[in-house]
Design an enzyme around this catalytic site. Structure first.
Site, PDB file in Angstrom:
ATOM      1  N   GLY A  65      48.649  47.112  46.332  1.00  0.00           N
ATOM      2  CA  GLY A  65      47.939  46.019  46.994  1.00  0.00           C
ATOM      3  C   GLY A  65      48.840  44.827  47.202  1.00  0.00           C
ATOM      4  O   GLY A  65      50.059  44.912  47.034  1.00  0.00           O
ATOM      5  N   ASN A  66      48.254  43.715  47.590  1.00  0.00           N
ATOM      6  CA  ASN A  66      49.024  42.484  47.760  1.00  0.00           C
ATOM      7  C   ASN A  66      48.167  41.300  47.360  1.00  0.00           C
ATOM      8  O   ASN A  66      46.982  41.465  47.034  1.00  0.00           O
ATOM      9  CB  ASN A  66      49.536  42.363  49.197  1.00  0.00           C
ATOM     10  CG  ASN A  66      48.406  42.323  50.202  1.00  0.00           C
ATOM     11  OD1 ASN A  66      47.637  41.362  50.250  1.00  0.00           O
ATOM     12  ND2 ASN A  66      48.263  43.378  50.994  1.00  0.00           N
ATOM     13  N   ARG A  67      48.750  40.109  47.365  1.00  0.00           N
ATOM     14  CA  ARG A  67      48.064  38.948  46.786  1.00  0.00           C
ATOM     15  C   ARG A  67      47.149  38.216  47.749  1.00  0.00           C
ATOM     16  O   ARG A  67      46.637  37.141  47.421  1.00  0.00           O
ATOM     17  CB  ARG A  67      49.105  37.995  46.207  1.00  0.00           C
ATOM     18  CG  ARG A  67      49.733  38.533  44.924  1.00  0.00           C
ATOM     19  CD  ARG A  67      50.830  37.621  44.430  1.00  0.00           C
ATOM     20  NE  ARG A  67      50.388  36.238  44.317  1.00  0.00           N
ATOM     21  CZ  ARG A  67      51.200  35.195  44.334  1.00  0.00           C
ATOM     22  NH1 ARG A  67      52.491  35.364  44.469  1.00  0.00           N
ATOM     23  NH2 ARG A  67      50.716  33.983  44.223  1.00  0.00           N
TER      24      ARG A  67
END
Ligand code: CTP
Ligand code: CA
Length: 239
Positions: free
Chosen positions: A33-35
């Site tokens: 995932g990412n932030r």
């Protein structure tokens, strides 16, 4: 809320906004995932609805509580998407009828080549470490630009970490040229900038690198500046 003069300036327009971060599965319990919190995309969708547009928010993973405000909003429909591929399919379907498409989502550049149907176990893995093979995902924004209809406006975001001898705007301009979107909102990100932050700073440029607008402020302020820029390019094109 929109500034006084802006109320209703997007009335009659169909707007699609993507928001949040995609999640690429590794196995049934893990993902890459990412932030992205989804805040900027949700702010854009709410502000467009406020300004009178008929809005579809295509939401990848969005932080708890951020989506709640959007779900209750009249004039705004929420479609969920998990992976980059799902987001791409949803956007392509919604874009067919859209006047304006804004890709504010943080789309994973790569997906896991072989998603394990069972939870991966160390027991059946090499000792000391593993390697995951990744495959590049389709560029949704580039696809939108390729299939752009007459009168349709396509907007991208570019999250950049400067510091390799190039300014933020230089990097943004190269990306704008590569992507061909009508507008690209360039913003600086870093370990403590951009993502979970409630404030944002963007420079909005055209495909040929011209600065159309700039805004530092809350994600709502940035949203208003982006819709102002969209309206400007649409008006200049209609002439
Ligand atoms: N984007 C997209 N599909 C992808 C990757 C990105 O539609 N597979 C969109 C993003 O939603 C954003 C824009 O493209 O609007 C720019 O994303 P960014 O990650 O900054 O650019 P990339 O082309 O992926 O380049 P890089 O990550 O290498 O900087
Ligand atoms: Ca990327």
């Amino acid at each position: 809320a929109a500034a006084e003069g802006d109320a209703g300036d997007l009335r009659g327009l169909r707007v699609v906004v993507s928001a949040g971060g995609t999640r690429e599965p590794i196995d049934p319990v893990r993902y890459i995932g990412n932030r992205s919190s989804g805040r900027q995309g949700v702010a854009l969708a709410l502000s467009a609805a406020e300004r009178g547009a008929d809005v579809v928010l295509v939401a990848a993973h969005v932080d708890d509580g951020v989506l709640a405000a959007a779900s209750a909003r009249p004039g705004l429909r929420v479609v969920r998407a998990g992976t980059a591929a799902e987001l791409g399919t949803a956007i392509a379907a919604e874009a067919e009828r859209a006047d304006i498409v804004v890709m504010a989502a943080a789309v994973a550049d790569y997906r896991v080549a072989e998603v394990s149907p069972l939870k991966r176990a160390k027991e059946s893995a090499p000792v000391g470490g593993i390697t995951l093979d990744l495959i590049e995902n389709d560029d949704i924004l580039a696809g939108l630009v390729r299939s752009r209809r007459e009168g349709q406006t396509i907007v991208g975001f570019a999250a950049e970490t400067p510091g390799d001898g190039e300014t933020l705007l230089d990097r943004g301009r190269r990306k704008a040229a590569r992507k061909g979107a009508d507008l690209l909102a360039v913003n600086e990100v870093g370990w403590s900038k951009g993502f979970e932050a409630t404030d944002n700073a963007v420079t909005i440029i055209s495909a040929d690198g011209e600065v159309i607008g700039a805004r530092r402020g809350s994600k709502d302020d940035v949203a208003e500046a982006l819709w102002d820029a969209v309206r400007m390019v649409r008006e200049s094109r209609a002439k």
